[in-house]
Design a protein around this motif. Structure first.
Motif, short mmCIF file in Angstrom:
data_model
loop_
_atom_site.label_atom_id
_atom_site.label_comp_id
_atom_site.label_asym_id
_atom_site.label_seq_id
_atom_site.Cartn_x
_atom_site.Cartn_y
_atom_site.Cartn_z
N GLU A 100 0.85 -1.19 0.00
CA GLU A 100 0.00 0.00 0.00
C GLU A 100 0.89 1.25 0.00
OE1 GLU A 100 -2.98 2.23 3.08
OE2 GLU A 100 -2.97 0.03 3.09
N PRO A 101 0.84 2.05 -1.07
CA PRO A 101 1.65 3.27 -1.08
C PRO A 101 1.20 4.24 0.01
CG PRO A 101 0.73 2.80 -3.26
CD PRO A 101 0.07 1.87 -2.29
N SER A 102 2.15 4.94 0.60
CA SER A 102 1.80 5.89 1.66
C SER A 102 1.38 7.24 1.09
CB SER A 102 2.97 6.06 2.63
OG SER A 102 4.09 6.60 1.96
N GLN A 103 1.82 7.55 -0.11
CA GLN A 103 1.47 8.83 -0.75
C GLN A 103 1.15 8.57 -2.22
OE1 GLN A 103 1.33 11.85 0.91
NE2 GLN A 103 1.78 10.69 2.74
N ILE A 104 0.02 9.09 -2.69
CA ILE A 104 -0.40 8.93 -4.08
C ILE A 104 -1.05 10.24 -4.51
CG2 ILE A 104 -1.79 7.57 -5.70
CD1 ILE A 104 -2.09 5.52 -3.34
N SER A 105 -0.75 10.69 -5.71
CA SER A 105 -1.40 11.92 -6.17
C SER A 105 -2.90 11.67 -6.31
CB SER A 105 -0.82 12.39 -7.51
OG SER A 105 -1.29 11.61 -8.57
N VAL A 106 -3.69 12.66 -5.99
CA VAL A 106 -5.14 12.54 -6.03
C VAL A 106 -5.62 12.17 -7.42
CG1 VAL A 106 -7.30 13.84 -5.75
CG2 VAL A 106 -5.44 14.15 -4.11
#
Length: 113
Positions: free
Chosen positions: A95-101
């Motif tokens: 699970e990525p911790s940061q993803i662009s909206v």
């Protein structure tokens, strides 16, 4: 109530190796077509060293990196196992911790969410 492209579970990045580019393309394309993955990136030329059948193996493989909505993971995993040529395919989800909206929205829409 969630709108189009919103995910009820986190986005996942799934790693899976294949014996060759042809099989990776075939399976990756099928999973994207079934909306079980938004995208698959294929990295040929990966060298894998692993324990199998009581010995150490060394093989050239293709690494597939799937991006998908978490809520389709169970169906994705079942389909991948059916299509994959290995007895025990590598299926490692993170699970990525940061993803662009914008990217997250696209993943949700591409997986039929």
């Amino acid at each position: 109530m969630m709108g189009p492209g919103q995910l009820s579970e986190p986005m996942l990045v799934v790693f899976c190796t294949f014996p060759d580019l042809e099989k990776a393309r075939e399976v990756g394309g099928a999973l994207v077509a079934k909306k079980l993955a938004a995208c698959v990136s294929l990295l040929p030329g990966v060298e894998s060293i692993y324990a199998w059948d009581g010995g150490i193996q060394n093989d050239s493989e293709v690494l597939a990196i799937f991006k998908l909505a978490g809520e389709v993971f169970e169906a994705f995993e079942q389909a991948l196992k059916k299509l994959h040529p290995y007895d025990v395919p590598e299926i490692v989800a993170m699970e990525p911790s940061q993803i662009s909206v914008e990217y997250l929205k696209w993943v949700g829409e591409s997986c039929g969410r």
